[in-house]
Scaffold this motif. Sequence first.
Motif, PDB file in Angstrom:
ATOM      1  N   ASP A 191       0.855  -1.184   0.000  1.00 33.26           N
ATOM      2  CA  ASP A 191       0.000   0.000   0.000  1.00 33.26           C
ATOM      3  C   ASP A 191       0.890   1.233   0.000  1.00 33.26           C
ATOM      4  N   GLN A 192       0.766   2.060  -1.022  1.00 30.54           N
ATOM      5  CA  GLN A 192       1.525   3.300  -1.122  1.00 30.54           C
ATOM      6  C   GLN A 192       0.560   4.484  -1.100  1.00 30.54           C
ATOM      7  N   LYS A 193       0.977   5.552  -0.431  1.00 32.93           N
ATOM      8  CA  LYS A 193       0.146   6.749  -0.392  1.00 32.93           C
ATOM      9  C   LYS A 193       1.032   7.971  -0.219  1.00 32.93           C
ATOM     10  N   ALA A 194       0.591   9.088  -0.809  1.00 27.60           N
ATOM     11  CA  ALA A 194       1.296  10.360  -0.705  1.00 27.60           C
ATOM     12  C   ALA A 194       0.262  11.470  -0.661  1.00 27.60           C
ATOM     13  N   GLY A 195       0.567  12.515   0.081  1.00 29.17           N
ATOM     14  CA  GLY A 195      -0.393  13.606   0.181  1.00 29.17           C
ATOM     15  C   GLY A 195       0.063  14.698   1.119  1.00 29.17           C
ATOM     16  N   GLY A 196      -0.904  15.479   1.586  1.00 28.60           N
ATOM     17  CA  GLY A 196      -0.614  16.589   2.479  1.00 28.60           C
ATOM     18  C   GLY A 196      -1.643  16.694   3.583  1.00 28.60           C
ATOM     19  N   GLU A 204      -2.155  -2.890  -3.784  1.00 24.31           N
ATOM     20  CA  GLU A 204      -2.145  -4.028  -4.695  1.00 24.31           C
ATOM     21  C   GLU A 204      -1.527  -5.242  -4.023  1.00 24.31           C
ATOM     22  N   ALA A 205      -1.887  -6.404  -4.512  1.00 24.32           N
ATOM     23  CA  ALA A 205      -1.340  -7.655  -4.012  1.00 24.32           C
ATOM     24  C   ALA A 205      -0.040  -7.957  -4.737  1.00 24.32           C
ATOM     25  N   GLN A 259      -7.848  -7.200  -7.748  1.00 26.17           N
ATOM     26  CA  GLN A 259      -7.320  -6.159  -8.611  1.00 26.17           C
ATOM     27  C   GLN A 259      -6.751  -5.014  -7.765  1.00 26.17           C
ATOM     28  N   PRO A 260      -5.750  -4.300  -8.267  1.00 31.75           N
ATOM     29  CA  PRO A 260      -5.235  -3.139  -7.536  1.00 31.75           C
ATOM     30  C   PRO A 260      -6.336  -2.105  -7.305  1.00 31.75           C
ATOM     31  N   VAL A 261      -6.274  -1.435  -6.164  1.00 28.53           N
ATOM     32  CA  VAL A 261      -7.211  -0.365  -5.828  1.00 28.53           C
ATOM     33  C   VAL A 261      -6.450   0.954  -5.861  1.00 28.53           C
ATOM     34  N   GLY A 268     -13.725  10.293  -6.639  1.00 23.30           N
ATOM     35  CA  GLY A 268     -13.810   9.849  -8.010  1.00 23.30           C
ATOM     36  C   GLY A 268     -12.965   8.665  -8.421  1.00 23.30           C
ATOM     37  N   ASP A 269     -12.549   7.802  -7.490  1.00 22.98           N
ATOM     38  CA  ASP A 269     -11.736   6.651  -7.856  1.00 22.98           C
ATOM     39  C   ASP A 269     -12.393   5.364  -7.377  1.00 22.98           C
TER      40      ASP A 269
END
Length: 278
Positions: A47-52, A78-79, A88-90, A129-130
């Motif tokens: 699980d990868q995430k980036a933001g503020g 993703e697995a 499936q990847p989310v 929207g995803d």
Amino acid sequence: GTTNGLEAVLQQPFGEAGRYFYEPSLFYEGEETPLRIGDVRLGEFWDQKAGGRLRLGRELGDWGVAFVGGEVRRGRSEAKVTLLSDLQPVVYTLAGFGGGVRVDTLDQLSWPSRGMALSAEAYQLFNVGDDASNTVQLSVSGLQAFEFGGATLLTSFHSGMVQNENDDPIDLISLGGFRSISAYAQNAIPTNAYVYGSLEAYQRLDRTGAVFNVPVYAGVLLEAAHVELDFLAAGEAGATYSGALYLGVDTVLGPVILGGAIGEEGAGGVFLHVGSSF
């Protein structure tokens, strides 16, 4: 490690006596989470995430803070390896708000002998929207330290929940490792919701008072947790427990702890933990 990240944070006091603050930050985090049901290893998620984030807060006396804030992040779960061929990847974009309260009167960060720490936080994140769905995150924790003769007793609890409409494998809470069901490896127990409690006793073994004396501690730790995993089937839940003995040394890098733990159904082994775990 199983979790890698980078964060840039600016904390700026303002107002009378500087007791208010604002805190903007940018972050990236990548976390590897193995998924097991009983003895069956179903796979590993990345699980990868980036933001503020932006937080506004106020000090509560000398020992606490209260804050509110918002967050926007982009992520992908993703697995890497899995027995479930239809996964499936989310890919998701989440934005939301939340807040919390933290109080800490512990006399030491690594080996407290008195005081307490409490925290409670809640966040509401909305899908933008995803593929993901709206998410609610709740957490609460507490720790109390007592002196008992020449030893220290610690009682602690923490609980957390991540709930979303589609049971997406996003922001799964991971237990495992020292003071988090020590009989299991770091991040070995993924969960959507859990309740954890522990009772711990430790004692400093060296009290010579020498200038270069290195503090050495011996301890025993009993843990229990109730965990849920709705990702595969609603209501999937179970209890687990662990017991550990350890030796700890204070170093310039923080505590270094070597120990052994056992749990249910033969779980356990030797562990090495570096750094604070409170």
